[in-house]
Design an enzyme around this catalytic site. Structure first.
Site, PDB file in Angstrom:
ATOM      1  N   GLY B 475       0.752  -1.290   0.112  1.00  0.00           N
ATOM      2  CA  GLY B 475       0.137  -0.027  -0.153  1.00  0.00           C
ATOM      3  C   GLY B 475       0.617   1.266  -0.224  1.00  0.00           C
ATOM      4  O   GLY B 475       0.287   2.243  -0.345  1.00  0.00           O
ATOM      5  N   GLU B 712       6.929   3.193  10.142  1.00  0.00           N
ATOM      6  CA  GLU B 712       6.587   2.997  11.232  1.00  0.00           C
ATOM      7  C   GLU B 712       6.559   4.157  12.282  1.00  0.00           C
ATOM      8  O   GLU B 712       5.785   4.557  13.119  1.00  0.00           O
ATOM      9  CB  GLU B 712       7.697   1.982  12.144  1.00  0.00           C
ATOM     10  CG  GLU B 712       8.091   0.934  10.985  1.00  0.00           C
ATOM     11  CD  GLU B 712       7.222   0.135  10.637  1.00  0.00           C
ATOM     12  OE1 GLU B 712       6.353  -0.233  11.325  1.00  0.00           O
ATOM     13  OE2 GLU B 712       7.513  -0.814   9.400  1.00  0.00           O
TER      14      GLU B 712
END
Ligand SMILES: Cc1cc2nc3c(=O)[nH]c(=O)nc-3n(C[C@H](O)[C@H](O)[C@H](O)COP(=O)(O)OP(=O)(O)OC[C@H]3O[C@@H](n4cnc5c(N)ncnc54)[C@H](O)[C@@H]3O)c2cc1C
Lengths: 326, 746
Positions: B475, B712
């Site tokens: 994605g 992250e």
């Protein structure tokens, strides 16, 4: 999901007959609730009778009464100019429900007849007296954060999930029903029932009863109405607590108040005591608080929904403040 | 790509190369493949939580219309790799679990509720679904436990303690400090819930060759898992994942349902499609484990940290050990002489957790950065000032320099953007429109890794360059970022770059996780681009024509042409060069990886999250009103995809902070909200405008682009920023996520 037969009714009478004739037949309107329940194995009609071709989609204002057809879509009713102008409470409540996509499918009749979202009802592996009478209430000592604080029994502590129904209860709507023995009118506050010993029965309809519409009388509440829904996210979530508040105010004095709560009981919970208390009193925060407190005397919470004992009265006060514009 | 680009404006970035395909529905996801003869599989799940299958009756299901086969442990064909399977999930000699990934249909043991016990294969999906309801099983049940919160004290060390047990200076030094904070922080279990459900279509060709369309974040690792399970050579297993509808970590490993579908397809000798249900997504593809943490902080009165203690207990399954770096950032984020960490696990009768965006650190940062805020208030210091006072210029854990660290700049930039220093620092002091207003901030960090990747670059005589690597894009926009890197390096407009991925038969690329894809694969793209340019240089040098004496460094490769960098002299288009040399293409395959720079530097990305929340004083409703994120992710190589990552991280962070909570009824060991109506993720109305800012300074050591990972850190720390803002708004400290209205009323 089990194999089932699908029929499409073209006449009101034939729809009713089809369900009367066949014990396991059910009406289907938007299907947004029924199909989910069928997929989960909660209900298993062998025949579904599609009623969406019946001429019950209209919303009309006649003799100071608003008639909403049972097949009028939630989205259409919410945006209907009559509704927005004369019954803003209903429009707000509808818009607070589900998502735009669902409201485009969901019907007025189907909405009031949607079943509880209690997780124990939905999961056929778990006990639930509503789905499987006698199997026990999974929620009573389970995950009962979303559950009732009013009118529950030890057989069932589920709540009715509809937002629309809360506004209709507050506005003293009447449900128009057609069934085996002809036509009936059921006041909205008597339409749903409390669980008692028969939690499998949600409402006072009998087999074959078709909801044909809802009737609302013109009222003086349109200027001071608000639907406040408290939920875990900003949209597209069922109510932790919701309040439909409508006031008829003259100067600063409340002539009349209408209050109903959602997310707290097996049926839309009308706050008759609070309404009575407020009538004739000034629209002040103190009075709102006193009214809410009166109503809470009968509340009873379970392990995970104790917060509702605070949240419910607070939401009543907030909704009243917004409705009264104080 | 809708636009025709001559070049890419760095500030603007490139449009998604696959955007149009995705929004028009042309992109084909795993379950959208329909080979001839396709049949459908449905998994049947256990209603019991622990014990053995006493009996399983499949007769009715087998007799149902359209059913081709029902597979259970009683009749399942052997999976060769299941015998003497490698113990990848921990070491049972040293640890508390079996250390054995779940072997689907292998035996009659039930390890968790909703464990697959049968698979029905039928000619249509509906018939398979119906027949699945006809399978009836009985169990010999045993008592079980699924409750971490009630049993956290029973946590035990994992067999692979790794970096978890750590001490620098004295343990629990905070207990002797002038100012102390000691608190517990609870993180609710989160389920990844990507939009696309895990699915695959398995197609056998004979008995020893299989092609699988699968939702996976790593086509190579998936291929490896199938090779191992069925003992097949690499050439006989092909895994394809051209498009992936979100992963967040849930598709990082190959789960038992994949083996089931491949096994099923082999058994019925027809292509089989298996798509998990949303409910199955809660138990079969991992989740972020519930974790109970204790943080102890000690400081001098003027705000110098003297001790950090970080303890964590996380849940795992009985059969596999899952561990993550929950306590890691406490060791290096702040300068502090005494630091000790303890990480424990508690095996329960649940399925195995897995990495979820910001694995470990997101859990740890929630606790550490909440405690840092508590300490700042205890010291009567501004939370930023307090952090700057304890800023680590070098990595105190490894005693190495950071390869780059612009965290100070992040604090400054974000504070300015959100008006941090204009707020009234006093809790419950700010109001707007009847709502309490709060400002909060926190820090995030994650290792800036780089792995190995192979790519094949092919520059064709028609002027296009094709680059291939067996990586999947879950994605983030990998193909877009790679196209951008290649276009810039090659001096070609981006529409001339064709980046192909998602097929295990391409040169081996990395699994997409840990914020390493851009660093790893981007480096390989740089290397292959440079190699092709060098090859072209050899050709022009041979050619003469004014290039004879040119050095490589003197040449410019731009707009598809080679010219002298000084603008004078000869020019030749790549296309012309290849044609002249009778070359249909230049093709180079190479492998790229870093050197020993990781031994010399500590490499981390950093982020700072700022939020403004509004909290309703009587109903406890929390709204994130504004979010500003500043990332030090090195050089930003693809502006748009970077911004999307940062925005997506915040959306995920809102979910973690305010609503995500996968609830198990411990009496039954069963989820009670395993659907997207009851398990809440943010909807549009929950998401404010998100301002994603970047420091955008290259790291001189991480890789040739100077980039560091971003996916992250976009999430890590965000939940603490929200909790800190809620404290500032209300004066109430919430130490248990998610922060739902019930926690703030009463
Ligand atoms: C994810 C999700 C979120 C939702 N969130 C909300 C929310 O926040 N608030 C809210 O209020 N609702 C919510 N809903 C529920 C939604 O409003 C109902 O599903 C919808 O209103 C049902 O209408 P329908 O026409 O689709 O009913 P159907 O599913 O067609 O029917 C429901 C029931 O009513 C019976 N029935 C239908 N019409 C008639 C009739 N005329 N006479 C007699 N019986 C009839 C059917 O037999 C069936 O038993 C949500 C639903 C979903 C799936």
């Amino acid at each position: 999901m089990i194999p089932f037969q699908y029929v499409r009714a073209l006449k009101q009478r034939s729809a009713i007959d089809a369900v009367l004739k066949d014990k396991s037949a059910q009406f289907i309107a938007g299907g947004t609730n029924l199909v989910d329940l069928m997929k989960r194995g909660v209900t298993a009609p062998q025949k579904v009778v599609d009623i969406t071709n019946l001429p019950l989609k209209e919303v009309v204002l006649k003799n100071n009464k608003l008639l909403i057809g049972a097949l009028a879509l939630n989205a259409d009713v919410a945006e209907h100019p009559f509704v927005v102008k004369h019954f803003p409470l209903l429009s707000l409540a509808l818009q607070a429900g589900a998502s735009a996509q669902l409201r485009n499918m969901a019907t007025t009749g189907g909405n009031m007849l949607q079943r509880t979202r209690c997780p124990y009802f939905y999961d056929t592996v778990l006990p639930c007296n509503k789905r499987n009478p006698g199997s026990g209430c999974g929620a009573l000592e389970g995950y009962n954060r979303m559950h009732a604080i009013f009118g529950a029994s030890d057989k069932c502590i589920a709540v009715h999930p509809s937002d629309m129904a809360i506004a209709l209860a507050a506005l003293d709507a009447v449900v128009l029903v057609s069934g085996a023995k002809g036509d009936r009118r059921i006041p909205f506050t008597d339409f749903h029932r409390l669980p008692g010993d028969r939690p499998e029965i949600d409402n006072n309809l009998v087999r074959g009863d078709l909801v044909v519409g809802v009737e609302l009388s013109q009222n003086a509440f349109s200027k001071h109405a608000h639907y406040l829904k408290i939920r875990d996210r900003a949209s597209y979530a069922f109510a932790l607590v919701s309040v439909a508040a409508a006031l008829d105010i003259n100067g600063n004095t409340i002539n009349n108040a209408r209050l109903a709560m959602g997310g707290v009981a097996h049926k839309p919970w009308r706050l008759f005591t609070a309404e009575k208390f407020l009538a004739g009193k000034p629209a002040t925060e103190e009075n709102f608080k006193a009214a809410a407190a009166l109503e809470m005397q009968t509340a009873k919470a379970y392990e995970h929904n104790k917060f509702k004992l605070t949240l419910a009265p607070n939401t009543v006060v907030e909704a009243l403040k917004i409705a009264a514009k104080v | 790509m809708g636009k025709e680009y001559l070049f890419i404006d760095e500030k603007e970035g490139l449009d998604r190369v696959d955007g149009k395909m995705k929004v028009t529905g042309k992109a084909k996801y795993a379950a959208e493949h329909h080979p001839a003869g396709l049949v459908y599989a449905i998994l049947v799940n256990s209603a019991a939580t622990k014990g053995r299958i006493k009996s399983i009756d499949t007769k009715k299901a087998e007799r149902a219309a359209g059913v081709i086969k029902v597979i259970t442990h009683a009749n399942a064909p052997k999976v060769p790799g299941y015998e003497n399977a490698p113990r990848t999930g921990g070491n049972p000699e040293k640890g508390p679990t079996l250390g054995q990934p779940l072997r689907i249909f292998h035996d009659d043991t039930i390890y968790f509720n909703n464990q697959p016990i049968a698979m029905v294969i039928a000619d249509t999906l509906e018939r398979a679904m119906h027949a699945a309801t006809l399978v009836k099983a009985e169990f010999d049940t045993e008592t079980f436990s699924t409750n971490l919160a009630a049993n956290a004290a029973k946590g035990v060390p994992p067999s692979n303690a790794g970096r978890a047990l750590y001490k620098r200076g004295d343990a629990d030094a905070y207990k002797n400090a002038e100012v102390q904070v000691e608190q517990n922080y609870v993180l609710a279990r989160e389920v990844h819930n990507p939009m696309e459900l895990h699915s695959l279509v398995a197609i056998w060709d004979g008995d020893d060759k299989v092609k699988v369309y699968e939702k996976t974040q790593g086509v190579k690792s998936s291929q490896r898992a199938i090779m191992d399970a069925f003992k097949l050579p690499e050439a006989n297993v092909q895994v394809i994942a051209e498009y992936v509808g979100g992963g967040f970590g849930a598709a990082l490993r190959t789960w038992p349902h994949t083996i089931a579908a491949v096994l099923g397809a082999k058994a019925v000798k027809r292509p089989v499609k298996l798509m998990l249900t949303r409910e199955q997504m809660f138990t079969l593809v991992g989740y972020r484990p519930m974790t109970v943490q204790k943080i102890g902080l000690g400081a001098t009165k003027d705000g110098k940290l003297t001790g950090i203690t970080h303890e964590a207990v996380a849940e795992t399954s009985m059969y596999e050990e899952f561990t993550e770096g929950t306590v890691n950032m406490s060791k290096f984020l702040y300068e502090c002489p005494n630091v000790n960490t303890v990480y424990k696990i508690l095996p329960l009768d649940i399925s195995t957790p897995t990495w979820m965006r910001g694995p470990g650190e997101a859990t740890g940062a929630w606790a550490l950065e909440s405690a840092m805020d508590e300490m700042a208030y205890a010291l009567n210091m501004d939370p930023i000032e307090f952090r700057l006072k304890n800023y680590a210029e070098r990595d105190p854990e490894r005693n190495l320099p950071f390869s780059s660290k612009f965290l100070k700049e992040c604090y400054q930039k974000g504070a300015e953007q959100i008006g941090w220093f204009k707020r009234n620092r006093q809790p419950r002091s700010m109001q707007e429109d009847g709502w309490l207003v709060g400002y909060g901030m926190s820090t995030g960090t994650f290792g800036a890794g780089r792995g190995r990747a192979s790519v094949r670059g092919t520059l064709s005589a028609d002027g296009t360059m094709t680059i291939q690597s067996a990586v999947s894009d879950s994605g983030p926009g990998t193909a877009t970022a790679m196209t951008e890197i290649a276009a810039n390096r090659m001096g070609l407009p981006p529409q001339k770059i064709i980046f192909e991925l998602g097929d295990s038969s391409m040169p081996p690329g990395p699994t997409q996780g840990g914020s390493t894809t851009t660093s790893t694969l981007g480096s390989a793209v740089v290397d292959v681009s440079e190699a092709i340019k060098k090859k072209m240089f050899e050709l022009v040098a041979k050619e003469g024509r004014g290039f004879a004496s040119a050095k490589y460094e003197d040449l410019s490769f731009s707009r598809g042409e080679i010219s002298q960098a000084n603008g004078r002299g000869a020019k030749i288009a790549y296309t012309e060069l290849l044609r002249k040399n009778n070359l249909p293409s230049i093709e180079i395959t190479l492998n790229s990886q870093g050197g020993n720079e990781r031994d010399r530097y500590s490499m981390y990305s950093f982020s700072v999250h700022f939020v403004i929340v509004r909290v309703h004083p009587t109903t406890g409703v929390v709204r994130v009103h504004r979010a500003v994120g500043v990332s030090d992710a090195g050089k930003i190589v693809s502006r748009k995809t970077a911004e999307s990552q940062a925005i997506g991280g915040v959306v995920g962070g809102i979910g973690m902070a305010l609503m995500e909570d996968a609830v198990i009824d411990h009496r039954f060991g069963r989820y009670v909200n395993s659907n997207l109506a009851d398990y809440h993720v943010p909807v549009h109305a929950d998401v404010p405008k998100i301002e994603a800012l970047f420091i955008d300074k290259p790291d001189p050591h991480t890789n040739p682009m100077g980039s560091k990972g971003l996916g992250e850190i976009a999430l890590i720390g965000f939940a603490a920023a929200v909790a800190n803002a809620v404290y500032h708004a209300t004066g109430k400290r919430i130490r248990e996520l998610p922060i739902t209205p019930d926690k703030l009323t009463g």
